[in-house]
Design a protein around this motif. Sequence first.
Motif, PDB file in Angstrom:
ATOM      1  N   ALA A 104       0.816  -1.220   0.000  1.00  0.00           N
ATOM      2  CA  ALA A 104       0.000   0.000   0.000  1.00  0.00           C
ATOM      3  C   ALA A 104       0.848   1.268   0.000  1.00  0.00           C
ATOM      4  CB  ALA A 104      -0.930  -0.005   1.216  1.00  0.00           C
ATOM      5  N   ASP A 105       2.060   1.196   0.536  1.00  0.00           N
ATOM      6  CA  ASP A 105       2.927   2.372   0.633  1.00  0.00           C
ATOM      7  C   ASP A 105       3.593   2.643  -0.715  1.00  0.00           C
ATOM      8  OD1 ASP A 105       4.779   4.336   1.218  1.00  0.00           O
ATOM      9  OD2 ASP A 105       5.724   3.254   2.869  1.00  0.00           O
ATOM     10  N   ASP A 106       3.341   3.815  -1.296  1.00  0.00           N
ATOM     11  CA  ASP A 106       3.915   4.162  -2.596  1.00  0.00           C
ATOM     12  C   ASP A 106       5.439   4.111  -2.594  1.00  0.00           C
ATOM     13  OD1 ASP A 106       1.332   4.599  -3.424  1.00  0.00           O
ATOM     14  OD2 ASP A 106       1.491   6.798  -3.465  1.00  0.00           O
ATOM     15  N   ALA A 107       6.063   4.380  -1.464  1.00  0.00           N
ATOM     16  CA  ALA A 107       7.522   4.415  -1.399  1.00  0.00           C
ATOM     17  C   ALA A 107       8.144   3.063  -1.713  1.00  0.00           C
ATOM     18  CB  ALA A 107       7.974   4.874  -0.007  1.00  0.00           C
ATOM     19  N   LEU A 108       7.396   1.985  -1.518  1.00  0.00           N
ATOM     20  CA  LEU A 108       7.938   0.656  -1.775  1.00  0.00           C
ATOM     21  C   LEU A 108       8.178   0.408  -3.260  1.00  0.00           C
ATOM     22  CD1 LEU A 108       5.847  -1.565   0.676  1.00  0.00           C
ATOM     23  CD2 LEU A 108       8.091  -0.520   1.028  1.00  0.00           C
ATOM     24  N   LEU A 109       7.513   1.165  -4.107  1.00  0.00           N
ATOM     25  CA  LEU A 109       7.668   0.938  -5.543  1.00  0.00           C
ATOM     26  C   LEU A 109       9.081   1.235  -6.026  1.00  0.00           C
ATOM     27  CD1 LEU A 109       4.314   2.394  -6.925  1.00  0.00           C
ATOM     28  CD2 LEU A 109       4.882   0.004  -6.417  1.00  0.00           C
ATOM     29  N   ASP A 110       9.773   2.139  -5.352  1.00  0.00           N
ATOM     30  CA  ASP A 110      11.129   2.496  -5.761  1.00  0.00           C
ATOM     31  C   ASP A 110      12.188   1.966  -4.801  1.00  0.00           C
ATOM     32  OD1 ASP A 110      10.428   3.991  -8.128  1.00  0.00           O
ATOM     33  OD2 ASP A 110       9.572   5.472  -6.772  1.00  0.00           O
ATOM     34  N   ALA A 111      11.772   1.189  -3.804  1.00  0.00           N
ATOM     35  CA  ALA A 111      12.725   0.542  -2.907  1.00  0.00           C
ATOM     36  C   ALA A 111      13.342  -0.660  -3.607  1.00  0.00           C
ATOM     37  CB  ALA A 111      12.025   0.104  -1.621  1.00  0.00           C
ATOM     38  N   ALA A 112      14.543  -1.049  -3.179  1.00  0.00           N
ATOM     39  CA  ALA A 112      15.250  -2.158  -3.815  1.00  0.00           C
ATOM     40  C   ALA A 112      14.905  -3.482  -3.138  1.00  0.00           C
ATOM     41  CB  ALA A 112      16.754  -1.924  -3.747  1.00  0.00           C
ATOM     42  N   TYR A 113      14.702  -4.518  -3.964  1.00  0.00           N
ATOM     43  CA  TYR A 113      14.412  -5.863  -3.480  1.00  0.00           C
ATOM     44  C   TYR A 113      15.304  -6.856  -4.207  1.00  0.00           C
ATOM     45  CZ  TYR A 113      10.285  -3.813  -1.368  1.00  0.00           C
ATOM     46  OH  TYR A 113       9.452  -3.038  -0.610  1.00  0.00           O
ATOM     47  N   THR A 114      15.604  -7.957  -3.535  1.00  0.00           N
ATOM     48  CA  THR A 114      16.432  -8.993  -4.143  1.00  0.00           C
ATOM     49  C   THR A 114      15.553 -10.161  -4.549  1.00  0.00           C
ATOM     50  OG1 THR A 114      18.321  -8.345  -2.782  1.00  0.00           O
ATOM     51  CG2 THR A 114      18.413 -10.506  -3.843  1.00  0.00           C
ATOM     52  N   LEU A 115      15.453 -10.375  -5.852  1.00  0.00           N
ATOM     53  CA  LEU A 115      14.705 -11.488  -6.417  1.00  0.00           C
ATOM     54  C   LEU A 115      15.697 -12.515  -6.951  1.00  0.00           C
ATOM     55  CD1 LEU A 115      12.518  -9.297  -6.131  1.00  0.00           C
ATOM     56  CD2 LEU A 115      11.518 -10.138  -8.271  1.00  0.00           C
ATOM     57  N   PRO A 116      15.245 -13.710  -7.302  1.00  0.00           N
ATOM     58  CA  PRO A 116      16.179 -14.734  -7.796  1.00  0.00           C
ATOM     59  C   PRO A 116      17.000 -14.278  -8.995  1.00  0.00           C
ATOM     60  CG  PRO A 116      14.094 -15.747  -7.223  1.00  0.00           C
ATOM     61  CD  PRO A 116      13.893 -14.260  -7.109  1.00  0.00           C
ATOM     62  N   TRP A 117      16.477 -13.329  -9.774  1.00  0.00           N
ATOM     63  CA  TRP A 117      17.190 -12.884 -10.970  1.00  0.00           C
ATOM     64  C   TRP A 117      17.919 -11.563 -10.776  1.00  0.00           C
ATOM     65  CZ3 TRP A 117      11.993 -13.864 -10.533  1.00  0.00           C
ATOM     66  CH2 TRP A 117      11.145 -12.762 -10.463  1.00  0.00           C
ATOM     67  N   GLY A 118      17.975 -11.068  -9.545  1.00  0.00           N
ATOM     68  CA  GLY A 118      18.756  -9.866  -9.296  1.00  0.00           C
ATOM     69  C   GLY A 118      18.032  -8.855  -8.429  1.00  0.00           C
ATOM     70  N   GLU A 119      18.692  -7.720  -8.207  1.00  0.00           N
ATOM     71  CA  GLU A 119      18.105  -6.649  -7.403  1.00  0.00           C
ATOM     72  C   GLU A 119      17.310  -5.713  -8.296  1.00  0.00           C
ATOM     73  OE1 GLU A 119      20.109  -3.025  -5.223  1.00  0.00           O
ATOM     74  OE2 GLU A 119      20.230  -4.785  -3.910  1.00  0.00           O
TER      75      GLU A 119
END
Length: 204
Positions: A104-119
């Motif tokens: 729900a937080d818009d800020a999460l859309l531009d936060a970095a996450y680590t997925l199996p295929w990269g950040e």
Amino acid sequence: MTASPRQQSADPRPYHARAADQAATLIAAVGPGRFDDPTPCDEWDVRALLGHIVDATRRFARLGEGGAGTAMDAPAVPTGIPDDSAAWAEAYASARAGLTAAWADDALLDAAYTLPWGEVPGRAALSGLVLDTVTHTWDLAEALGGEHVRTLDPELAEYALAVAHRAVPAERRGGPTPFAPVREAPEGADAYGRLAAWLGREAG
């Protein structure tokens, strides 16, 4: 028709909401005796396909709940859900509600996450979930047959195809990328047919 640059950079959450609506409709349409039916996904029957759809939604919810810097956990397809469309629909609705709350937080859309295929930024991660949901809803529609394929939303397929072109290029197949080589789409194929072909599925 291809997805516009605006679509490609847009907030993926409204697209996921539409894709989830479409998936929910198909999940509710699975009748008794259909859970062992084959699907366009190699080695996945309808039951396993539903398990993946629910599990992927749960995993992306946990990703959002963890906030910036979170790595996606290993897949664990849910078990114990009976062969009943209402039970699967309830499980998917619960997973979807968790995903909506987590992101729900818009800020999460531009936060970095680590997925199996990269950040990747959150918006790219969620775009991947839209691709997954749209593709597997087509798989389920194909498995169920009848009018189901013809009622799918073509704009969602165009959006998913644009994501697939970026995230799953033709040269990146095999190994950790669970897609077969690109197939040639049949002449006059609609957006779902072109999406299926790009992901290595046979589109009729």
